[in-house]
Design an enzyme around this catalytic site. Structure first.
Site, PDB file in Angstrom:
ATOM      1  N   HIS A   1       0.825  -1.214   0.000  1.00  0.00           N
ATOM      2  CA  HIS A   1       0.000   0.000   0.000  1.00  0.00           C
ATOM      3  C   HIS A   1       0.860   1.265   0.000  1.00  0.00           C
ATOM      4  CE1 HIS A   1      -3.118  -2.949   1.292  1.00  0.00           C
ATOM      5  NE2 HIS A   1      -3.822  -2.231   0.432  1.00  0.00           N
TER       6      HIS A   1
ATOM      7  N   PHE B   1       3.156   4.366  -2.537  1.00  0.00           N
ATOM      8  CA  PHE B   1       2.866   5.378  -3.559  1.00  0.00           C
ATOM      9  C   PHE B   1       2.655   4.751  -4.952  1.00  0.00           C
ATOM     10  CE2 PHE B   1       4.391   8.859  -6.485  1.00  0.00           C
ATOM     11  CZ  PHE B   1       3.288   9.674  -6.319  1.00  0.00           C
TER      12      PHE B   1
ATOM     13  N   ASP C   1      -9.007  -0.368  -7.606  1.00  0.00           N
ATOM     14  CA  ASP C   1      -8.224  -0.693  -6.410  1.00  0.00           C
ATOM     15  C   ASP C   1      -7.683  -2.122  -6.443  1.00  0.00           C
ATOM     16  OD1 ASP C   1      -7.058  -0.302  -3.950  1.00  0.00           O
ATOM     17  OD2 ASP C   1      -8.897  -0.615  -2.799  1.00  0.00           O
TER      18      ASP C   1
HETATM   19  C1  BYE Z   1      -7.649  -6.809  -1.246  1.00  0.00           C
HETATM   20  C2  BYE Z   1      -7.920  -6.350   0.025  1.00  0.00           C
HETATM   21  C3  BYE Z   1      -6.966  -5.629   0.685  1.00  0.00           C
HETATM   22  C4  BYE Z   1      -5.766  -5.371   0.098  1.00  0.00           C
HETATM   23  F1  BYE Z   1      -4.769 -13.453   0.137  1.00  0.00           F
HETATM   24  C5  BYE Z   1      -5.489  -5.827  -1.155  1.00  0.00           C
HETATM   25  F2  BYE Z   1      -5.914 -14.294  -1.450  1.00  0.00           F
HETATM   26  C6  BYE Z   1      -6.442  -6.540  -1.853  1.00  0.00           C
HETATM   27  F3  BYE Z   1      -6.786 -12.849  -0.192  1.00  0.00           F
HETATM   28  N1  BYE Z   1      -6.123  -7.015  -3.145  1.00  0.00           N
HETATM   29  N2  BYE Z   1      -5.805  -6.185  -4.155  1.00  0.00           N
HETATM   30  C7  BYE Z   1      -5.443  -6.927  -5.198  1.00  0.00           C
HETATM   31  C8  BYE Z   1      -6.007  -8.318  -3.548  1.00  0.00           C
HETATM   32  C9  BYE Z   1      -5.552  -8.282  -4.836  1.00  0.00           C
HETATM   33  N3  BYE Z   1      -6.218  -9.478  -2.881  1.00  0.00           N
HETATM   34  C10 BYE Z   1      -5.939 -10.643  -3.532  1.00  0.00           C
HETATM   35  N4  BYE Z   1      -5.498 -10.658  -4.793  1.00  0.00           N
HETATM   36  C11 BYE Z   1      -5.292  -9.514  -5.503  1.00  0.00           C
HETATM   37  O1  BYE Z   1      -4.895  -9.564  -6.670  1.00  0.00           O
HETATM   38  C12 BYE Z   1      -6.152 -11.929  -2.808  1.00  0.00           C
HETATM   39  C13 BYE Z   1      -5.197 -12.091  -1.676  1.00  0.00           C
HETATM   40  C14 BYE Z   1      -3.790 -12.408  -2.149  1.00  0.00           C
HETATM   41  C15 BYE Z   1      -5.665 -13.210  -0.771  1.00  0.00           C
HETATM   42 CL1  BYE Z   1      -8.864  -7.705  -2.013  1.00  0.00          CL
HETATM   43 ZN    ZN Z   2      -5.777   0.457  -2.380  1.00  0.00          ZN
END
Ligand code: BYE
Ligand code: ZN
Length: 527
Positions: A247, A249, A397
């Site tokens: 998270h 820049f 996002d």
């Molecule tokens: C999400 C929530 C908070 C932060 F482990 C980031 F499988 C995310 F759940 N994001 N953003 C992109 C992701 C992605 N979460 C996942 N894949 C992404 O490509 C899944 C995670 C690795 C997990 Cl949703």
């Molecule tokens: Zn974000």
């Protein structure tokens, strides 16, 4: 009176002791104890050149500097009540105090003062000395040793959580210099595509690209934004994204760039007015400001200041948004300063809505709303537009997998790194560990196949229902990513099977070999 000289080393340091051959045994022992700077409870061990332990006594065989003995100090239980009395303090509680102090400094101050590192180093080296006798644990000396103390401090990840002032000043100078250069038409077009590769650009360049987005959407002229105000705003935004794996820049840029791409790909400029576009782009820019790498569940379980301040209601998203308006409070950063009160109010309401919509615990709620209005979607309906804006920031996002594989995969590594840091911290602090963040349970294919099937595709498909032209740009690459991770998952399974098979063939009986655990293929090893 005859005396003898004994040559030995303590911690690699050469020493020599001289004592009369008929001196009391205790005096000889005290002499060596003093040489080792050992305490009264410490155990001294003297080794000869063969590595055998020899008795520290007046009868010690004289030696030469070339046949030096080795003196080792091993400590008693560092948490025992006796030792606490002797030391005058309790090491565990000292460590705990230091840890909480460091935590406070890390969350409150820009940088950890050198003195805290120095204190930590001293406490750590002291504990190391005390613990250098783990092999004697059968003596029962370690029964009080708490579980967590052997693990590396999780705060190492946070050493440079906040950006260093010098780094910021440097990047700012670069940015201002570069911003006077013309960005080529080729780059301006590339910037509108989801295929854009963020990894090719430095932070200062990224700031220029953000400036290009504001310019090419005509925000500068439409909202009368002064260039130096936009630059000051972007600089403050840059400064307030932390040095964390995901998270950061660059994530802010990717989300904003995807939003920018979506605006162009959907021809949104001809569908909604520019103030909504300004809200969408600026929300993306600000949506993760001052993220510290620990999610809402952690904030709530650890009862952090943010959870207390926001009563467990989207603590992070509330904070990101509050920081955004904190930045905009400064006149020199306020890109909305030439707008009417009315317009500012509308923008503020819009940005709050968008940033709060990025809390993934609201995913189903927001997606359901969007599905309900889809059959009758009306761009002139404010409620409809609001939901669309929330969906678009949500899509942006979590859109990494809509990018080319060589751009997307490093982002997954970064995300898992951040998740693992959190779960390590949760284990250390005795908080509930979120299963998808546990490094012992998660692999790239296992996390990503489920996420793409049940979260990404259902969301992206709904947006593509409203804008069919998006299908090829965001759905196709996501399907490709699903295939890629599905294959990766199968490869992992095959490898596991092979291992079991070959173990059966090579070692029909137990052979005293260590347990084979599924090992580092590219697939099982996320980082
Ligand atoms: C999400 C929530 C908070 C932060 F482990 C980031 F499988 C995310 F759940 N994001 N953003 C992109 C992701 C992605 N979460 C996942 N894949 C992404 O490509 C899944 C995670 C690795 C997990 Cl949703
Ligand atoms: Zn974000």
């Amino acid at each position: 009176m005859a005396s003898k000289i004994i040559y030995f080393t303590v911690n690699g340091r050469p020493e020599q002791a001289e004592f009369p051959i008929d001196c009391p045994a205790q005096d000889v022992k005290d002499l060596f104890r003093a040489a080792a700077e050992a305490g009264p409870h410490d155990i001294l061990k003297l080794y000869n050149t063969k590595g055998n332990i020899i008795n520290i006594s007046p009868q010690l065989a004289p030696n030469s500097p070339h046949s030096c003995y080795k003196l080792k100090v091993v400590a008693a239980d560092c948490n025992s009540a006796e030792l606490v009395d002797d030391l005058g303090f309790d090491l565990s509680s000292l460590e705990k105090r230091l840890q909480s102090l460091e935590k406070r400094i890390l969350t409150e101050a820009a940088e950890t003062p050198v003195i805290v590192y120095e204190m930590k180093r001293q406490v750590e080296s002291f504990r190391e000395k005390l613990e250098s006798v783990e092999h004697l644990s059968w003596l029962g000396l370690f029964k009080n040793m708490s579980e967590g103390t052997h693990k590396p401090s999780p705060f190492y990840h946070k050493r440079t959580l906040r950006k260093a002032r010098e780094e910021c000043v440097h990047v700012r100078e670069q940015f201002i210099q570069m911003s006077s250069l013309e960005v080529s038409e080729e780059v301006r077009q590339y910037l509108k595509k989801p295929t854009f590769d963020n990894w090719q650009w430095e932070d200062a360049e990224i700031m220029v690209l953000l400036q290009v987005m504001y310019t090419d959407l005509d925000f500068i002229s439409t909202f009368n934004i002064e260039l130096d105000v936009l630059q000051q705003f972007l600089y403050e935004v840059y400064r307030r994204y932390n040095n964390i794996p995901f998270h950061n820049f660059k994530h802010c840029f990717c989300v904003t760039q995807m939003m920018y791409g979506l605006i162009w790909l959907t021809d949104l400029r001809n569908k909604i007015d520019s103030i909504d576009l300004l809200i969408m782009l600026t929300s993306a820019v600000c949506h993760d400001l001052d993220h510290t790498g620990y999610n809402n569940a952690y904030q709530i379980n650890a009862r952090t200041e943010l959870a207390l301040r926001y009563n467990d209601i989207s603590p992070l998203e509330n904070h990101h948004c509050a920081v955004a308006f904190e930045i905009l409070e400064k006149t020199e950063c306020n890109i909305f300063r030439n707008l009417s009160m009315e317009q500012f109010k509308r923008i503020r309401e819009g940005i709050i809505k968008c940033i709060l919509a990025t809390d993934m615990t609201r995913h189903i709620e927001i997606l359901t709303k969007f599905k309900t209005i889809l059959p009758v979607f009306d761009f002139s309906n404010k409620d409809h537009r609001d939901v669309l804006m929330m969906i678009m920031i949500k899509v942006s996002d979590i859109s990494n997998e809509a990018r080319p594989m060589d751009v997307a995969e490093p982002w997954l590594d970064c995300l898992l790194q951040e998740f693992f840091n959190q779960s390590d911290m949760e284990k250390l602090e005795g908080l509930p560990v979120t299963p998808f963040m546990d490094r012992d349970k998660v692999t790239k294919p296992s996390s990503q196949t489920g996420f793409i099937r049940f979260v990404l595709l259902p969301l992206f498909i709904e947006l593509a229902n409203l804008f069919p032209s998006l299908e090829q740009h965001i759905i196709d690459p996501v399907r490709k990513a699903l295939d890629y991770y599905t294959e990766m998952g199968k490869a992992v399974e095959r490898e596991k099977q092979n291992r079991v098979q070959s173990e059966k063939m090579i070692k029909p009986s137990t052979s005293g070999q260590p347990e084979g655990h599924p090992e580092p293929s590219r697939a099982t090893k996320p980082l």
